[in-house]
Design a protein around this motif. Structure first.
Motif, PDB file in Angstrom:
ATOM      1  N   TRP A   8       0.646  -1.114   0.134  1.00 54.51           N
ATOM      2  CA  TRP A   8      -0.391  -0.144  -0.518  1.00 54.51           C
ATOM      3  C   TRP A   8       0.959   1.267  -0.030  1.00 54.51           C
ATOM      4  O   TRP A   8       1.436   1.594   1.092  1.00 54.51           O
ATOM      5  CB  TRP A   8      -1.101  -0.138   0.957  1.00 54.51           C
ATOM      6  N   GLU A 100      -0.609  -4.428   3.952  1.00 52.68           N
ATOM      7  CA  GLU A 100      -1.073  -2.413   4.012  1.00 52.68           C
ATOM      8  C   GLU A 100      -1.203  -2.069   5.461  1.00 52.68           C
ATOM      9  O   GLU A 100      -0.217  -3.377   6.589  1.00 52.68           O
ATOM     10  CB  GLU A 100      -2.745  -3.742   4.146  1.00 52.68           C
ATOM     11  N   TRP A 102      -2.820  -0.687   9.341  1.00 56.57           N
ATOM     12  CA  TRP A 102      -3.489  -0.754  10.003  1.00 56.57           C
ATOM     13  C   TRP A 102      -4.310   0.242  10.008  1.00 56.57           C
ATOM     14  O   TRP A 102      -4.107   1.160   9.359  1.00 56.57           O
ATOM     15  CB  TRP A 102      -3.832  -0.461  11.819  1.00 56.57           C
ATOM     16  N   ARG A 103      -5.808  -0.495   9.350  1.00 57.37           N
ATOM     17  CA  ARG A 103      -7.155   0.621   8.931  1.00 57.37           C
ATOM     18  C   ARG A 103      -7.688   0.632  10.509  1.00 57.37           C
ATOM     19  O   ARG A 103      -8.695  -0.280  10.245  1.00 57.37           O
ATOM     20  CB  ARG A 103      -7.919  -0.373   7.674  1.00 57.37           C
ATOM     21  N   VAL A 109      -4.099   6.954   8.423  1.00 59.83           N
ATOM     22  CA  VAL A 109      -2.600   6.906   8.046  1.00 59.83           C
ATOM     23  C   VAL A 109      -2.117   7.654   7.511  1.00 59.83           C
ATOM     24  O   VAL A 109      -2.176   9.003   7.125  1.00 59.83           O
ATOM     25  CB  VAL A 109      -3.115   6.396   6.039  1.00 59.83           C
ATOM     26  N   VAL A 115       0.633   4.492  10.449  1.00 59.58           N
ATOM     27  CA  VAL A 115      -0.825   5.131  10.883  1.00 59.58           C
ATOM     28  C   VAL A 115      -0.702   5.784  11.603  1.00 59.58           C
ATOM     29  O   VAL A 115       0.644   5.567  12.885  1.00 59.58           O
ATOM     30  CB  VAL A 115      -1.791   4.028  10.857  1.00 59.58           C
ATOM     31  N   ALA A 167      -6.744  -3.488  14.117  1.00 59.45           N
ATOM     32  CA  ALA A 167      -6.184  -3.696  12.891  1.00 59.45           C
ATOM     33  C   ALA A 167      -7.317  -4.731  12.487  1.00 59.45           C
ATOM     34  O   ALA A 167      -7.817  -5.060  11.892  1.00 59.45           O
ATOM     35  CB  ALA A 167      -5.109  -3.721  12.722  1.00 59.45           C
TER      36      ALA A 167
ATOM     37  N   ARG B  88     -13.535   2.131  10.205  1.00 60.02           N
ATOM     38  CA  ARG B  88     -13.564   1.532   9.240  1.00 60.02           C
ATOM     39  C   ARG B  88     -13.475   1.978   7.721  1.00 60.02           C
ATOM     40  O   ARG B  88     -14.242   1.358   6.955  1.00 60.02           O
ATOM     41  CB  ARG B  88     -12.746   0.075   8.902  1.00 60.02           C
ATOM     42  N   VAL B  90     -11.543   3.156   5.391  1.00 58.44           N
ATOM     43  CA  VAL B  90     -11.281   2.005   4.266  1.00 58.44           C
ATOM     44  C   VAL B  90     -11.110   0.707   4.429  1.00 58.44           C
ATOM     45  O   VAL B  90     -10.469   0.760   5.391  1.00 58.44           O
ATOM     46  CB  VAL B  90      -9.894   2.618   3.757  1.00 58.44           C
ATOM     47  N   TYR B  92     -10.551  -2.570   4.120  1.00 56.79           N
ATOM     48  CA  TYR B  92      -8.747  -3.790   3.501  1.00 56.79           C
ATOM     49  C   TYR B  92      -8.989  -4.146   2.401  1.00 56.79           C
ATOM     50  O   TYR B  92     -10.347  -4.471   1.682  1.00 56.79           O
ATOM     51  CB  TYR B  92      -8.441  -5.345   4.554  1.00 56.79           C
TER      52      TYR B  92
END
Lengths: 247, 225
Positions: A8, A100, A102-103, A109, A115, A167, B88, B90, B92
């Motif tokens: 990413w 990727e 952590w979202r 980010v 992040v 995450a 969340r 965005v 994965y």
């Protein structure tokens, strides 16, 4: 070993990101995952390209700084392991690996795989500490704590605040992190005075940061590098009920 | 410092409310299936059982309490689901279960969908058996001939199909929900969890299996009797 990487890349917090393809050549099975990324970055720097940004510090699995989702699993496939302790012998030659950040809404980010986890700091600042003067070191037998209670507190204190629980959770919930901190302090004598103000303040803070709720799936426990169990979340619930009833 | 939220508005309080109403609804389901089993004792026993329930003056109050559990459970879970969706923004590109100690299953991942299906099922179910659907029959000894109504309803293969699918959905919802409710209420210690997790799955099989057996019995043997 040769690996195909899908990484990413995102120039900044508001820039759009996307997965870009890279090749990691001459990868030794003895390298750690982060060392493999270091080698890829050296190649990029030599070519005058922007290195892939990722977080790391101690590289011995105790600081909680490294934070990568590898092939859809926070910290990668090994149980009880941070990314820095994941080694390339875990992967096969020619494998394609997706990396990727952590979202979570609460973990925006900063760049590429980095992040901002300062939401965790604010949760701790809300009450995850002991502010009373507990005095100097006591005589070892002055305050007796049963062994099982001591062990449970120590196991909870092992949380390194990496954020893998958030995450991995489908709701990006911070409940495992909070519950580890709350369990650690509520089990020990020094944490008793602020026991109930702590749990309410930390939960309120986490909710206001935009973390989700808990669905009891235990994905957090499964990815936790310190293997903190979700029984802590149940303890946090009990503490919360006691806190609200005592007010 | 974050503003103080109401006990049942916080993420933990929401879990407690959902878990508490969930446990109560599971207990209700167990009573419900135990009662429905009376159908195997024949029309007289079943209609007497139904009449005893329906003629109880406290029934409207009990129904109101039951309705409140459903309303709270559905309202809080839907709101919680929507709020969790924003946590969340965005998604994965690639995400999979971590395995190891996880309790994630197909059932746990589809709770909102199984729940909404059950909500739709409940509307049909209550209309069919509570209010009465189609021809109503009197039972000479008192009350309605619900045995006959049940047999006639399940003579229709479309009804049996819809019912069986809905009961499988109940099973799926309870597969995760029955034990998860206890975790939400703070009941998770190694010794308890060893019992609670398999017991939750056993309840799911018992409830779904029990209702399905009754529907199949009514479909294949009911019309003849």
């Amino acid at each position: 070993m040769r690996l195909n990487l899908k990484i990413w890349r995102q120039a900044g917090p508001t820039a759009p990101g996307r997965l870009e393809d890279y090749t990691a050549d001459s990868v030794s099975p003895d390298m750690s995952f982060l060392e493999m990324l270091d080698v890829v970055n050296e190649g990029l720097i030599v070519k005058g390209k922007d290195a892939i940004a990722f977080d790391s510090d101690c590289r011995e699995g105790i600081c909680g700084t490294c934070s990568l989702v590898i092939d859809g699993v926070a910290h990668g496939p090994d149980r009880g392991t941070t990314v820095c302790q994941l080694h390339m012998r875990r992967f096969k030659d020619g494998e394609t690996v997706t990396i990727e950040p952590w979202r979570a809404k609460a973990f925006p980010v900063v760049k590429d795989l980095v992040v901002d986890r300062s939401a965790f700091d604010r949760i701790i600042a809300a009450g995850g500490f002991v502010s009373i003067n507990a005095g100097g070191a006591q005589d070892a037998n002055n305050i007796l704590i049963p062994k099982d209670v001591c062990d449970a507190a120590m196991d909870s204190a092992a949380c390194i605040g990496c954020g893998a629980c958030v995450a991995a959770c489908k709701n990006a919930s911070a409940h495992l992190f909070m519950s580890a901190k709350i369990s650690h302090l509520s089990l020990l004598p020094q944490g008793q005075q602020e026991r109930y103000t702590r749990v309410t303040a930390m939960i309120d803070q986490a909710d206001s940061e935009g973390f989700g709720s808990c669905s009891n799936e235990g994905e957090c426990e499964a990815v936790c590098p310190k293997e903190i169990p979700i029984s802590n979340i149940a303890r946090m619930t009990r503490e919360y009920v006691m806190a609200r009833l005592s007010k | 410092m974050a503003p103080r939220t109401g006990i049942f508005s916080s993420s933990v309080g929401t879990k407690i409310l959902i878990g508490l109403t969930g446990v109560l609804l599971v207990v209700y389901l167990l009573i419900h299936i135990a009662g429905n089993m009376v159908v195997f004792l024949g029309p007289a026993a079943f209609n007497t059982y139904a009449f005893t329930l329906e003629s109880n003056p406290l029934l409207p109050l009990v129904e109101l309490v039951l309705l409140s559990w459903f309303v709270i459970h559905i309202y809080k879970t839907v709101r919680n689901f929507l709020s969790n969706q924003t946590a969340r923004p965005v998604a994965y590109q690639k995400k999979k279960s971590a395995g190891h100690t996880t309790r994630k299953t197909f059932a746990s991942s589809t709770m909102i969908f199984s729940g909404l299906w059950l909500f739709a099922f409940l509307l049909v179910h209550v209309k069919a058996f509570h209010d009465g659907w189609g021809t109503q029959y009197e039972w000479p000894a008192g009350g309605r001939d619900l045995y006959r109504q049940e047999m006639e309803t399940f003579a229709n293969p479309v009804m049996v199909g819809f019912y069986i699918i809905s009961m499988l959905v109940v099973g799926s919802h309870l597969w995760h929900g029955a034990s998860s409710a206890f975790q939400s209420l703070g009941a998770d210690k190694p010794a308890w969890t060893r019992v609670i997790l398999p017991a939750g799955k056993a309840i799911a099989v018992l409830v779904a299996g029990g209702f399905i057996v009754i529907a199949l019995f009514a479909h294949f043997y009911g019309v003849r009797s």
